[in-house]
Design a protein around this motif. Structure first.
Motif, short mmCIF file in Angstrom:
data_model
loop_
_atom_site.label_atom_id
_atom_site.label_comp_id
_atom_site.label_asym_id
_atom_site.label_seq_id
_atom_site.Cartn_x
_atom_site.Cartn_y
_atom_site.Cartn_z
N ASP A 229 33.18 50.33 86.93
CA ASP A 229 33.45 51.51 86.10
C ASP A 229 33.06 52.79 86.83
OD1 ASP A 229 34.39 49.90 84.09
OD2 ASP A 229 32.51 49.93 82.92
N ALA A 230 31.96 52.73 87.58
CA ALA A 230 31.50 53.92 88.32
C ALA A 230 32.46 54.28 89.45
CB ALA A 230 30.10 53.67 88.88
N LEU A 231 33.08 53.28 90.08
CA LEU A 231 34.00 53.54 91.19
C LEU A 231 35.37 53.99 90.73
CD1 LEU A 231 33.34 50.74 93.84
CD2 LEU A 231 32.15 52.92 93.50
N ARG A 232 35.76 53.61 89.53
CA ARG A 232 37.13 53.85 89.08
C ARG A 232 37.55 55.31 89.18
NH1 ARG A 232 36.72 51.31 84.71
NH2 ARG A 232 37.27 49.31 85.63
N PRO A 233 36.78 56.28 88.68
CA PRO A 233 37.23 57.68 88.81
C PRO A 233 37.27 58.17 90.25
CG PRO A 233 35.03 57.55 87.84
CD PRO A 233 35.57 56.16 87.86
N LEU A 234 36.47 57.56 91.12
CA LEU A 234 36.45 58.00 92.52
C LEU A 234 37.73 57.63 93.25
CD1 LEU A 234 32.77 57.07 93.46
CD2 LEU A 234 33.68 59.29 92.77
N ARG A 235 38.51 56.70 92.69
CA ARG A 235 39.78 56.32 93.31
C ARG A 235 40.85 57.38 93.10
NH1 ARG A 235 39.01 50.96 94.55
NH2 ARG A 235 37.42 49.88 93.29
N LYS A 236 40.60 58.31 92.20
CA LYS A 236 41.60 59.33 91.86
C LYS A 236 41.24 60.72 92.36
CE LYS A 236 42.81 56.75 87.66
NZ LYS A 236 42.90 56.79 86.18
N THR A 237 39.98 60.94 92.73
CA THR A 237 39.56 62.25 93.21
C THR A 237 39.91 62.41 94.69
OG1 THR A 237 37.35 61.42 93.75
CG2 THR A 237 37.68 62.36 91.56
N SER A 238 39.99 63.65 95.12
CA SER A 238 40.26 63.93 96.54
C SER A 238 38.95 63.83 97.33
CB SER A 238 40.86 65.33 96.70
OG SER A 238 42.12 65.40 96.08
N TRP A 239 38.98 63.07 98.41
CA TRP A 239 37.82 62.97 99.29
C TRP A 239 38.00 63.96 100.43
CZ3 TRP A 239 34.96 57.78 99.93
CH2 TRP A 239 34.79 57.18 98.67
N VAL A 240 36.93 64.67 100.76
CA VAL A 240 37.04 65.77 101.71
C VAL A 240 37.09 65.25 103.14
CG1 VAL A 240 35.96 67.86 102.59
CG2 VAL A 240 35.85 67.34 100.14
N VAL A 241 38.23 65.49 103.77
CA VAL A 241 38.40 65.27 105.20
C VAL A 241 39.01 66.56 105.75
CG1 VAL A 241 39.55 63.94 107.01
CG2 VAL A 241 38.76 62.79 104.92
N TYR A 242 38.45 67.11 106.80
CA TYR A 242 39.05 68.33 107.35
C TYR A 242 38.95 68.33 108.86
CZ TYR A 242 34.25 70.20 107.62
OH TYR A 242 32.92 70.39 107.89
N ALA A 243 39.88 69.05 109.48
CA ALA A 243 39.92 69.16 110.95
C ALA A 243 39.82 70.63 111.33
CB ALA A 243 41.21 68.55 111.49
N LYS A 244 39.06 70.90 112.36
CA LYS A 244 38.94 72.25 112.87
C LYS A 244 39.94 72.45 114.01
CE LYS A 244 34.12 72.78 111.50
NZ LYS A 244 32.78 73.27 111.88
N PRO A 245 40.27 73.70 114.34
CA PRO A 245 41.22 73.94 115.43
C PRO A 245 40.71 73.36 116.75
CG PRO A 245 40.85 75.93 114.15
CD PRO A 245 39.85 74.93 113.68
#
Length: 337
Positions: A229-245
């Motif tokens: 139940d705790a993991l279920r909402p995390l499957r729908k949120t955006s996880w932060v991944v970013y790239a710098k120039p």
């Protein structure tokens, strides 16, 4: 020159009271970190005499603790590591990609550092390798260095991995270099979605295998249904991944990398003052144009936050993957060049 204030000064003055107040909850690793930093470059660790051959002047230099959490001991280690990496640099653009987990995962990670940090490394590596090998993107083998950081600017627990990646891939037949597009490495949304799915799959598998443990406010997560139940909402949120120039030159790559490899939770240079039982330090607010701000914490809370980032014994926080992996790096780099 010795800074006016060091983490060691805070530990020496307030460490005994902290140990007493948290005696039942302070682990062996945290106790060892505190002791090492307190004793670093003091007579307790011994020393040696340095003498000038010309004028005869001499001085006693006390030994370092060499603990990887000590702010004073990382400079020389960083320089040695960077010197070894200089020969590995390729004449191509390099990208800096960061993978971050949500706060809910960070809480689980704190109580299961070795397990969840290992899952984080494995998932980042699998994500980059999978997308890099996809013919729709680069279609070859990537090489990258991954570095774990567990802190935010205010010393809160914020696990994330920094990856330094040459901008291209070695073809599957090992015969040619496939360059990425100018100023573009891999699509971030694709990386983020795969990273999220793979991480949650591995975390669920670790829970099913009973490799995770939970205490206090997280104790209910020991139950399989509560965990799901705790993991279920995390499957729908955006996880932060970013790239710098990309970086401008190999020299810039090394200089930048040096800021990340052997960093500890807070450098002595960021400490401002210790007045009575209050410690003040500088931090950068990335949400407000990187503005420099000041934070004052009770010494007890400062020590607690610093110790949040103690790593398990034997855990490697810098890892090499793909054609930069230790077992094949020399041969692969020769082929690429």
């Amino acid at each position: 020159m010795r800074p006016a204030l060091e983490v060691a000064d805070i530990f020496r003055r307030h460490g005994p009271a902290y140990r007493l107040a948290h005696d039942g909850h302070l682990g062996r690793v945290e106790r060892r970190v505190m002791a090492a930093i307190e004793l670093c470059r003091t007579p307790a660790l011994g020393g040696h005499v340095e003498a000038c051959d010309n004028c005869g002047h001499s001085r006693v230099s006390f030994n370092s603790c060499r603990n990887r959490h000590c702010p004073k001991c990382q400079g020389s280690a960083r320089e040695r590591w960077l010197a070894a990496r200089e020969a590995d640099l390729l004449p191509v653009p390099y990208f800096h990609v960061v993978f971050t987990v949500p706060a809910e995962i960070a809480a689980i990670a704190y109580q299961n550092k070795a397990q969840v940090y290992a899952i984080l490394f494995d998932t980042v590596a699998a994500t980059l390798k999978t997308i890099g090998a996809d013919p729709k993107h680069l279609g070859g083998e990537l090489g990258f260095i991954a570095i774990l950081h567990s802190w935010g600017q205010t010393l809160t627990h914020h696990p994330h991995i920094h990856c330094l990646i040459p901008g291209g891939a070695l073809s599957t037949d090992g015969q040619r270099w496939i360059a990425c597009r100018p100023r573009f490495f891999l699509p971030i949304p694709v990386l983020s979605r795969l990273f999220r799915r793979l991480f949650l799959e591995r975390l669920q598998a670790a829970h099913t295998a009973r490799h995770l443990q939970f205490f206090g406010t997280l104790e209910h997560l020991s139950d399989s249904r509560a965990f799901a139940d705790a993991l279920r909402p995390l499957r729908k949120t955006s996880w932060v991944v970013y790239a710098k120039p990309p970086f401008g030159s190999p020299g810039h790559v090394l200089a930048y990398l040096g800021r990340y490899t052997h960093r500890v939770a807070i450098a002595n240079s960021r400490l401002v003052s210790m007045i009575d039982a209050t410690v003040t330090f500088r931090w950068r607010d990335y949400r407000h144009d990187n503005a420099q701000k000041y934070m004052a914490l009770a010494a007890d809370e400062f020590i607690r936050r610093f110790l949040l980032h103690s790593l398990p014994d034997g855990f490697h926080r810098i890892r090499h993957y793909g054609f930069l992996a230790n077992g094949c790096r020399r041969a692969r780099l020769a082929t690429i060049r």
